[in-house]
Structures are given as C-alpha cells and as structure tokens.
Design an enzyme around this catalytic site. Structure first.
Site, PDB file in Angstrom:
ATOM      1  N   ASP A  67       0.915  -1.097  -0.078  1.00 49.91           N
ATOM      2  CA  ASP A  67       0.058   0.026   0.152  1.00 49.91           C
ATOM      3  C   ASP A  67       0.627   1.474  -0.002  1.00 49.91           C
ATOM      4  O   ASP A  67       2.025   1.256   0.197  1.00 49.91           O
ATOM      5  CB  ASP A  67      -0.994   0.025   1.144  1.00 49.91           C
ATOM      6  CG  ASP A  67      -0.189  -0.424   2.442  1.00 49.91           C
ATOM      7  OD1 ASP A  67       0.905  -0.421   2.528  1.00 49.91           O
ATOM      8  OD2 ASP A  67      -0.834  -0.883   3.394  1.00 49.91           O
ATOM      9  N   ASN A 137      -7.371  -2.061  14.543  1.00 49.70           N
ATOM     10  CA  ASN A 137      -8.860  -2.307  14.013  1.00 49.70           C
ATOM     11  C   ASN A 137      -8.767  -3.807  13.290  1.00 49.70           C
ATOM     12  O   ASN A 137      -9.874  -4.176  12.523  1.00 49.70           O
ATOM     13  CB  ASN A 137      -9.288  -1.316  13.311  1.00 49.70           C
ATOM     14  CG  ASN A 137      -8.701  -0.981  11.978  1.00 49.70           C
ATOM     15  OD1 ASN A 137      -7.615  -1.690  11.604  1.00 49.70           O
ATOM     16  ND2 ASN A 137      -9.220   0.095  11.194  1.00 49.70           N
ATOM     17  N   HIS A 139      -7.272  -4.292  10.484  1.00 50.08           N
ATOM     18  CA  HIS A 139      -7.004  -4.221   9.009  1.00 50.08           C
ATOM     19  C   HIS A 139      -5.489  -4.964   8.580  1.00 50.08           C
ATOM     20  O   HIS A 139      -4.677  -5.069   9.398  1.00 50.08           O
ATOM     21  CB  HIS A 139      -6.958  -2.738   8.652  1.00 50.08           C
ATOM     22  CG  HIS A 139      -5.644  -1.981   9.122  1.00 50.08           C
ATOM     23  ND1 HIS A 139      -5.774  -0.555   8.999  1.00 50.08           N
ATOM     24  CD2 HIS A 139      -4.464  -2.318   9.334  1.00 50.08           C
ATOM     25  CE1 HIS A 139      -4.678  -0.047   9.361  1.00 50.08           C
ATOM     26  NE2 HIS A 139      -3.837  -0.946   9.506  1.00 50.08           N
ATOM     27  N   GLU A 144      -9.404  -1.599   5.715  1.00 44.23           N
ATOM     28  CA  GLU A 144     -10.313  -0.979   6.683  1.00 44.23           C
ATOM     29  C   GLU A 144     -11.470  -1.891   7.038  1.00 44.23           C
ATOM     30  O   GLU A 144     -11.964  -2.595   6.131  1.00 44.23           O
ATOM     31  CB  GLU A 144     -10.604   0.343   6.712  1.00 44.23           C
ATOM     32  CG  GLU A 144      -9.411   1.197   6.487  1.00 44.23           C
ATOM     33  CD  GLU A 144      -8.437   1.407   7.775  1.00 44.23           C
ATOM     34  OE1 GLU A 144      -8.428   0.368   8.443  1.00 44.23           O
ATOM     35  OE2 GLU A 144      -7.880   2.487   7.717  1.00 44.23           O
TER      36      GLU A 144
HETATM   37  C1  F6R Z   1       1.419  -0.973   6.176  1.00 49.64           C
HETATM   38  C2  F6R Z   1       0.312  -1.750   6.330  1.00 49.64           C
HETATM   39  C3  F6R Z   1      -0.582  -1.851   7.742  1.00 49.64           C
HETATM   40  C4  F6R Z   1       0.240  -2.071   8.821  1.00 49.64           C
HETATM   41  C5  F6R Z   1      -0.625  -1.957  10.209  1.00 49.64           C
HETATM   42  C6  F6R Z   1       0.439  -2.335  11.425  1.00 49.64           C
HETATM   43  O1  F6R Z   1       1.971  -1.210   4.964  1.00 49.64           O
HETATM   44  O2  F6R Z   1      -0.354  -2.406   5.436  1.00 49.64           O
HETATM   45  O3  F6R Z   1      -1.502  -2.909   7.419  1.00 49.64           O
HETATM   46  O4  F6R Z   1       0.755  -3.225   8.708  1.00 49.64           O
HETATM   47  O5  F6R Z   1      -1.122  -0.863  10.077  1.00 49.64           O
HETATM   48  O6  F6R Z   1       1.129  -1.003  11.378  1.00 49.64           O
HETATM   49  P1  F6R Z   1       2.256  -1.005  12.495  1.00 49.64           P
HETATM   50  O7  F6R Z   1       3.229  -2.075  12.150  1.00 49.64           O
HETATM   51  O8  F6R Z   1       3.008   0.132  12.251  1.00 49.64           O
HETATM   52  O9  F6R Z   1       1.414  -1.300  13.816  1.00 49.64           O
END
Ligand code: F6R
Length: 264
Positions: A67, A137, A139, A144
């Site tokens: 992403d 959450n 994701h 989301e």
């Molecule tokens: C990032 C992504 C997100 C993160 C998630 C956790 O490329 O796809 O899904 O993996 O938001 O983020 P952290 O590791 O910063 O807690």
C-alpha cells in the site's frame, strides 16, 4: 493457520527473518509482498544484516508493496516509498526495476492504475511470500473494517482509528492522508504464503479476533483463516487474548517434527 508465539519483538523479527531468508535462498527469483509500519522494522534490519554479511542475495528477487498513502509524493518522509528506501531497499541488492510500490501521487484514473498493479503481480508469477502487519482494528494492508473479502487493489478511505494512529507521524494536520491505494483482501488471499507479524498489547484484541473469531469483513485479518498457508508470528503480549495458546505451542512442536520448513 500456524500460530508461533515468541517471547518478544526481537524473537518475532528473528523468526520471520529466518523464514524469509530460507524462502529467498530456496527460490532466488522469489516474488515478495512487503509491508511498512513499525512491525516489520526488526525483520528488515535482520534481512539487511544477512545481506551485508554476504549470506542473502536479493539480486533475482521482485517485490510488491501492499500500500501507499494517497497524496504523498515518494520523497515525503512519511510515504511508504521513503520508508522502504530508508529501511530496506537502499541497504540490499534488490534491483530497482523489480521494486513495485503503489503510486500515491497519482492525480486520478485510480481504477485503471490499480488494475495495472494487479496485472503486474500476475505477470511476475504471483506473490510467493507476503509479509503483513495488523492494525488495531484488524486491518491488513489498508483494508479497513468492512472491506470486501474479495477486494482487489483499489483506492480505500482510511478509518478514523488509522487516521488517529497516524496523527503522531504527521506534524501538519493538512498533510494527513485520508485515503490509500492498497492491495485487496482477495489479492492477499491469492499469495502463496503469508507471514503476519504482531507485537505488543495494543494488537492483542485484533490478533485474537483474527485467529479465533468468526471470518468477518469487520476484521479484515480474519480472512486469513481462508488462506491455505498463513503463519502468525506474534509475541506474548500480542498473544495475550488468545484462548488456545497451549494448543498453538503444541502445534509448533509438531511442526518442528513434521514440517520443519515452515519455521526458521
Ligand atoms: C502497512 C500496512 C498496515 C500495517 C498496520 C500495522 O504497509 O499495510 O496494515 O501493517 O497498520 O502497522 P504497525 O506495524 O505500524 O503497527
């Protein structure tokens, strides 16, 4: 799903690095799916160290990132382009022409662009090994809650929770992204192997719902229950709310005996 519970973040990172390194050595032309965020930093550090000591070669590999924020140029310090360059790509020998990250600076035509990103993944032979983190959450990527479990790469509006989590990284409120381009859950389910990493108490509820809850679009990571080869590597804090921890430890012991290649 294989659930590997490690003592702490360092052990999670080392276990994941061992699995990724073995996969790269087994298939040098591997197609990697990569994530950003705090969670994979330790993994990337380990991979860089393995590369710099000469035991890991990425020269024939290809990568696709999950992403990118919409509206941020690749030079922006909070962009995922910048993150990947800083923490991994500038330190290993993955050829630039085989690195793919969604372009967050597009002015429009998102549907067409996202279809091309998907086609590019297919043209590369599909993703062999996908690294994932998980949001509080639930994701994965920026899928989301309520994202379709069949979703493909597309433009996605960020949830309030994700935007709140981002607040500390953006000095200027007006720069804070409201949308992202993300691979879909359908895209992730097509990858051959998934490694989801999680660390810390703040992820415990999401991890428990993903592993032991019902499959629901309200928790995108629960879709991984449908993936034939998904491994969760999590630390004790992130595993805190799981009810079947003893069983997961037993499965890991049996996996060491019968399917050693699934672990580092
Ligand atoms: C990032 C992504 C997100 C993160 C998630 C956790 O490329 O796809 O899904 O993996 O938001 O983020 P952290 O590791 O910063 O807690």
């Amino acid at each position: 799903m294989l659930v590997v519970i490690k003592k702490n973040y360092e052990e999670v990172s080392r276990e994941a690095a061992g699995i990724v390194a073995a996969a790269v050595r087994a298939k040098p032309e591997i197609v990697l799916g990569l994530a950003t965020g705090g969670t994979p930093l330790g993994l990337y550090k380990e991979l860089v160290a393995l590369h710099q000591t000469g035991s890991l070669d990425f020269s024939r590999a290809t990568s696709f990132n999950l992403d990118e924020y919409l509206g941020l140029p690749s030079s922006h310090p909070q962009s995922f382009h910048f993150f990947m360059q800083e923490h991994l790509f500038s330190k290993i020998n993955l050829p630039a022409q085989r690195i793919h990250i969604p372009d967050g600076s597009l002015p429009g035509e998102y549907g067409e662009y996202c279809a091309r990103y998907e086609q590019c993944i297919r043209n590369s032979g599909g993703i062999d090994l996908q690294i994932l983190g998980i949001g509080r959450n639930g994701h994965i990527g920026f899928n989301e809650p309520t994202s379709s479990l069949a979703s493909r790469t597309r433009l996605k509006a960020l949830s309030r929770e994700t935007t709140e989590d981002n607040r500390q990284s953006f000095a200027n409120e007006s720069e804070m992204p409201k949308c992202a381009i993300t691979m879909g859950i359908g895209t992730i389910l097509e990858t051959r192997k998934v490694l989801l990493l999680a660390s810390g108490h703040s992820k415990a509820a999401a991890v428990a719902k993903a592993i032991e809850g019902p499959i629901t679009s309200s928790v995108s990571a629960s879709a991984l229950q449908l993936h034939p080869d998904a491994t969760f590597i999590i630390d004790e804090e992130a595993a805190h709310s799981l009810t079947q921890r003893d069983y997961y430890h037993h499965v890991v012991e049996m996996t060491k005996l019968f399917s050693r290649e699934k672990l580092s």
